[in-house]
Motif scaffolding. Sequence first.
Motif, PDB file in Angstrom:
ATOM      1  N   MET A   1      -5.027 -22.715  18.464  1.00  0.00           N
ATOM      2  CA  MET A   1      -5.844 -21.593  18.002  1.00  0.00           C
ATOM      3  C   MET A   1      -4.948 -20.543  17.345  1.00  0.00           C
ATOM      4  SD  MET A   1      -8.643 -19.612  20.228  1.00  0.00           S
ATOM      5  CE  MET A   1      -9.068 -17.915  19.969  1.00  0.00           C
ATOM      6  N   LYS A   2      -5.339 -20.132  16.158  1.00  0.00           N
ATOM      7  CA  LYS A   2      -4.510 -19.171  15.428  1.00  0.00           C
ATOM      8  C   LYS A   2      -4.649 -17.764  16.017  1.00  0.00           C
ATOM      9  CE  LYS A   2      -3.741 -21.218  10.935  1.00  0.00           C
ATOM     10  NZ  LYS A   2      -4.498 -22.452  10.826  1.00  0.00           N
ATOM     11  N   ASN A   3      -3.517 -17.080  16.169  1.00  0.00           N
ATOM     12  CA  ASN A   3      -3.547 -15.677  16.572  1.00  0.00           C
ATOM     13  C   ASN A   3      -3.702 -14.834  15.321  1.00  0.00           C
ATOM     14  OD1 ASN A   3      -3.030 -16.165  19.320  1.00  0.00           O
ATOM     15  ND2 ASN A   3      -0.874 -16.509  18.833  1.00  0.00           N
ATOM     16  N   ILE A   4      -4.792 -14.102  15.238  1.00  0.00           N
ATOM     17  CA  ILE A   4      -5.088 -13.363  14.018  1.00  0.00           C
ATOM     18  C   ILE A   4      -4.751 -11.891  14.185  1.00  0.00           C
ATOM     19  CG2 ILE A   4      -7.051 -12.551  12.617  1.00  0.00           C
ATOM     20  CD1 ILE A   4      -8.047 -15.541  13.064  1.00  0.00           C
ATOM     21  N   LYS A   5      -4.134 -11.346  13.143  1.00  0.00           N
ATOM     22  CA  LYS A   5      -3.869  -9.912  13.117  1.00  0.00           C
ATOM     23  C   LYS A   5      -4.461  -9.349  11.827  1.00  0.00           C
ATOM     24  CE  LYS A   5      -0.089  -6.620  12.732  1.00  0.00           C
ATOM     25  NZ  LYS A   5       1.369  -6.516  12.642  1.00  0.00           N
ATOM     26  N   ILE A   6      -5.170  -8.255  11.947  1.00  0.00           N
ATOM     27  CA  ILE A   6      -5.766  -7.626  10.763  1.00  0.00           C
ATOM     28  C   ILE A   6      -4.835  -6.529  10.262  1.00  0.00           C
ATOM     29  CG2 ILE A   6      -7.704  -6.232   9.929  1.00  0.00           C
ATOM     30  CD1 ILE A   6      -9.459  -7.863  11.900  1.00  0.00           C
ATOM     31  N   ILE A   7      -4.551  -6.572   8.974  1.00  0.00           N
ATOM     32  CA  ILE A   7      -3.730  -5.536   8.338  1.00  0.00           C
ATOM     33  C   ILE A   7      -4.610  -4.786   7.345  1.00  0.00           C
ATOM     34  CG2 ILE A   7      -1.679  -5.078   6.931  1.00  0.00           C
ATOM     35  CD1 ILE A   7      -0.444  -7.660   8.065  1.00  0.00           C
ATOM     36  N   GLU A   8      -4.765  -3.493   7.587  1.00  0.00           N
ATOM     37  CA  GLU A   8      -5.615  -2.666   6.718  1.00  0.00           C
ATOM     38  C   GLU A   8      -4.751  -1.930   5.695  1.00  0.00           C
ATOM     39  OE1 GLU A   8      -7.626   0.044   9.269  1.00  0.00           O
ATOM     40  OE2 GLU A   8      -8.827  -1.506  10.256  1.00  0.00           O
ATOM     41  N   VAL A   9      -5.117  -2.092   4.426  1.00  0.00           N
ATOM     42  CA  VAL A   9      -4.388  -1.421   3.346  1.00  0.00           C
ATOM     43  C   VAL A   9      -5.398  -0.591   2.548  1.00  0.00           C
ATOM     44  CG1 VAL A   9      -2.856  -1.729   1.372  1.00  0.00           C
ATOM     45  CG2 VAL A   9      -2.818  -3.411   3.227  1.00  0.00           C
ATOM     46  N   LYS A  10      -5.574   0.664   2.955  1.00  0.00           N
ATOM     47  CA  LYS A  10      -6.610   1.492   2.313  1.00  0.00           C
ATOM     48  C   LYS A  10      -6.041   2.205   1.078  1.00  0.00           C
ATOM     49  CE  LYS A  10      -8.686   2.218   6.838  1.00  0.00           C
ATOM     50  NZ  LYS A  10      -8.970   3.185   7.897  1.00  0.00           N
ATOM     51  N   SER A  11      -5.406   1.424   0.228  1.00  0.00           N
ATOM     52  CA  SER A  11      -4.752   1.979  -0.957  1.00  0.00           C
ATOM     53  C   SER A  11      -5.615   1.751  -2.190  1.00  0.00           C
ATOM     54  CB  SER A  11      -3.397   1.296  -1.162  1.00  0.00           C
ATOM     55  OG  SER A  11      -2.818   1.684  -2.377  1.00  0.00           O
ATOM     56  N   GLU A  12      -5.691   2.747  -3.060  1.00  0.00           N
ATOM     57  CA  GLU A  12      -6.431   2.546  -4.311  1.00  0.00           C
ATOM     58  C   GLU A  12      -5.691   3.129  -5.515  1.00  0.00           C
ATOM     59  OE1 GLU A  12      -9.630   5.376  -5.464  1.00  0.00           O
ATOM     60  OE2 GLU A  12     -10.111   5.400  -3.327  1.00  0.00           O
ATOM     61  N   ILE A  13      -4.366   3.282  -5.384  1.00  0.00           N
ATOM     62  CA  ILE A  13      -3.626   3.889  -6.496  1.00  0.00           C
ATOM     63  C   ILE A  13      -3.482   2.950  -7.690  1.00  0.00           C
ATOM     64  CG2 ILE A  13      -2.362   5.605  -5.124  1.00  0.00           C
ATOM     65  CD1 ILE A  13       0.037   3.675  -5.122  1.00  0.00           C
ATOM     66  N   GLY A  14      -3.800   1.661  -7.491  1.00  0.00           N
ATOM     67  CA  GLY A  14      -3.686   0.713  -8.602  1.00  0.00           C
ATOM     68  C   GLY A  14      -4.964   0.534  -9.393  1.00  0.00           C
ATOM     69  N   ALA A  15      -6.065   1.154  -8.940  1.00  0.00           N
ATOM     70  CA  ALA A  15      -7.367   0.949  -9.599  1.00  0.00           C
ATOM     71  C   ALA A  15      -7.658   2.048 -10.614  1.00  0.00           C
ATOM     72  CB  ALA A  15      -8.468   0.909  -8.546  1.00  0.00           C
ATOM     73  N   GLY A  16      -8.574   1.754 -11.534  1.00  0.00           N
ATOM     74  CA  GLY A  16      -8.976   2.747 -12.527  1.00  0.00           C
ATOM     75  C   GLY A  16     -10.185   3.539 -12.085  1.00  0.00           C
ATOM     76  N   THR A  17     -10.964   2.975 -11.148  1.00  0.00           N
ATOM     77  CA  THR A  17     -12.172   3.630 -10.634  1.00  0.00           C
ATOM     78  C   THR A  17     -11.894   4.052  -9.202  1.00  0.00           C
ATOM     79  OG1 THR A  17     -13.418   2.011 -11.923  1.00  0.00           O
ATOM     80  CG2 THR A  17     -14.664   3.321 -10.347  1.00  0.00           C
ATOM     81  N   ARG A  18     -12.310   5.240  -8.832  1.00  0.00           N
ATOM     82  CA  ARG A  18     -12.040   5.730  -7.472  1.00  0.00           C
ATOM     83  C   ARG A  18     -13.015   5.128  -6.456  1.00  0.00           C
ATOM     84  NH1 ARG A  18      -8.439   6.515  -9.870  1.00  0.00           N
ATOM     85  NH2 ARG A  18      -7.936   4.906  -8.361  1.00  0.00           N
ATOM     86  N   GLY A  19     -12.533   4.995  -5.215  1.00  0.00           N
ATOM     87  CA  GLY A  19     -13.410   4.627  -4.099  1.00  0.00           C
ATOM     88  C   GLY A  19     -13.039   3.372  -3.333  1.00  0.00           C
ATOM     89  N   ALA A  20     -12.124   2.535  -3.880  1.00  0.00           N
ATOM     90  CA  ALA A  20     -11.782   1.272  -3.200  1.00  0.00           C
ATOM     91  C   ALA A  20     -11.094   1.501  -1.854  1.00  0.00           C
ATOM     92  CB  ALA A  20     -10.904   0.401  -4.096  1.00  0.00           C
ATOM     93  N   SER A  21     -10.455   2.674  -1.678  1.00  0.00           N
ATOM     94  CA  SER A  21      -9.787   2.952  -0.394  1.00  0.00           C
ATOM     95  C   SER A  21     -10.795   3.043   0.750  1.00  0.00           C
ATOM     96  CB  SER A  21      -8.985   4.251  -0.487  1.00  0.00           C
ATOM     97  OG  SER A  21      -9.841   5.331  -0.775  1.00  0.00           O
ATOM     98  N   LEU A  22     -12.068   3.242   0.417  1.00  0.00           N
ATOM     99  CA  LEU A  22     -13.114   3.344   1.445  1.00  0.00           C
ATOM    100  C   LEU A  22     -13.687   1.973   1.814  1.00  0.00           C
ATOM    101  CD1 LEU A  22     -14.972   6.373  -0.206  1.00  0.00           C
ATOM    102  CD2 LEU A  22     -13.309   6.469   1.662  1.00  0.00           C
ATOM    103  N   GLY A  23     -13.235   0.942   1.114  1.00  0.00           N
ATOM    104  CA  GLY A  23     -13.791  -0.399   1.318  1.00  0.00           C
ATOM    105  C   GLY A  23     -13.586  -0.950   2.714  1.00  0.00           C
ATOM    106  N   VAL A  24     -12.417  -0.678   3.284  1.00  0.00           N
ATOM    107  CA  VAL A  24     -12.112  -1.209   4.623  1.00  0.00           C
ATOM    108  C   VAL A  24     -13.091  -0.631   5.648  1.00  0.00           C
ATOM    109  CG1 VAL A  24     -10.361  -1.396   6.433  1.00  0.00           C
ATOM    110  CG2 VAL A  24      -9.671  -1.527   4.023  1.00  0.00           C
ATOM    111  N   GLU A  25     -13.299   0.689   5.593  1.00  0.00           N
ATOM    112  CA  GLU A  25     -14.238   1.315   6.536  1.00  0.00           C
ATOM    113  C   GLU A  25     -15.665   0.828   6.289  1.00  0.00           C
ATOM    114  OE1 GLU A  25     -13.428   3.010   9.234  1.00  0.00           O
ATOM    115  OE2 GLU A  25     -11.358   2.674   8.600  1.00  0.00           O
ATOM    116  N   ALA A  26     -16.004   0.581   5.019  1.00  0.00           N
ATOM    117  CA  ALA A  26     -17.347   0.084   4.696  1.00  0.00           C
ATOM    118  C   ALA A  26     -17.581  -1.293   5.319  1.00  0.00           C
ATOM    119  CB  ALA A  26     -17.526   0.019   3.180  1.00  0.00           C
TER     120      ALA A  26
END
Length: 315
Positions: A1-26
Amino acid sequence: MKNIKIIEVKSEIGAGTRGASLGVEAIKIAALDFMSNFFVHFPTEAIETENKLLFEPIESPYAKRIKGLLTMYERISKSVCETVKANWFPVLLSGDHSTAGATIAGLKMAHPKSKLGVIWIDAHADLHTPYTTPSGNMHGMPLATAIAEDNLECKVHEIDEQTSKSWNALKNIGKIAPKVLPEDIVFISLRDYEKEEDYLIKQYGMKVITTSEVRRKGPEAISRSVFRYLSDCDYIYVSFDVDSLDSSISKGTGTPVSNGLREREAEDLISKFMQHRKICCFEITEVNPTLDRENLMAEIAFNILQRSVNVLMMN
């Protein structure tokens, strides 16, 4: 059984449209709405972001906020590398797709002698460089950093010395370049890319599987052909950009494109991939709830996440 770890990267400095940093919480809110305690089960690490740069002037017009992205690459690659070395399976939830180059770097740093393959489920090729970019947005460049490509043959911009230095640092993160060979990348549902990217795809003979091919052959056959194609690779990373889904359902993302995958097609296909022993990392990216209605994109992303992780844990 695989041991899973979640890594959250709430970064959006590479996008042209704002708001992707909120995707993880969504996505987490979608889990709550579905009465799921999914996020209780796994250890989670949140990577510190550089989103404060969104409020500062842009220094490099052809590689916007590249210095901040370099900092993110260092943090994420270190986290992914340590996660893999500790025998955890990293599942990344990220804001914009620019940081996927850092995920790839971390995987390669953990297994420097191994051959890494990439399954890139995305409407876009993300093969631009500061020399060819039409927008300057770094989320169009992660695969170019991974294959350490400048694409000077298609150059349209002159870039300043500082940008050039930062770009070279991105390509050489972990002191390994390239991290992936171009022929070890498989694009799925790719349908919106520029002639400069097409030049690289043709030059390297990179494999592209269209939406209609997925529909015609079905997930089982596609998955078999992908693993046959990547049979030389020791490990394989799957990156799922929600804009690979059709624009009729992928409203909640910065760059929706028509003629994409249906929700069930993506879910079935990714589940098939997750059954394979060589899969070493899974990433979901580009959910942007500010562009969405009733958190639909995040709900779809969560369904895919939950099913994929269930498959991983059963194998």
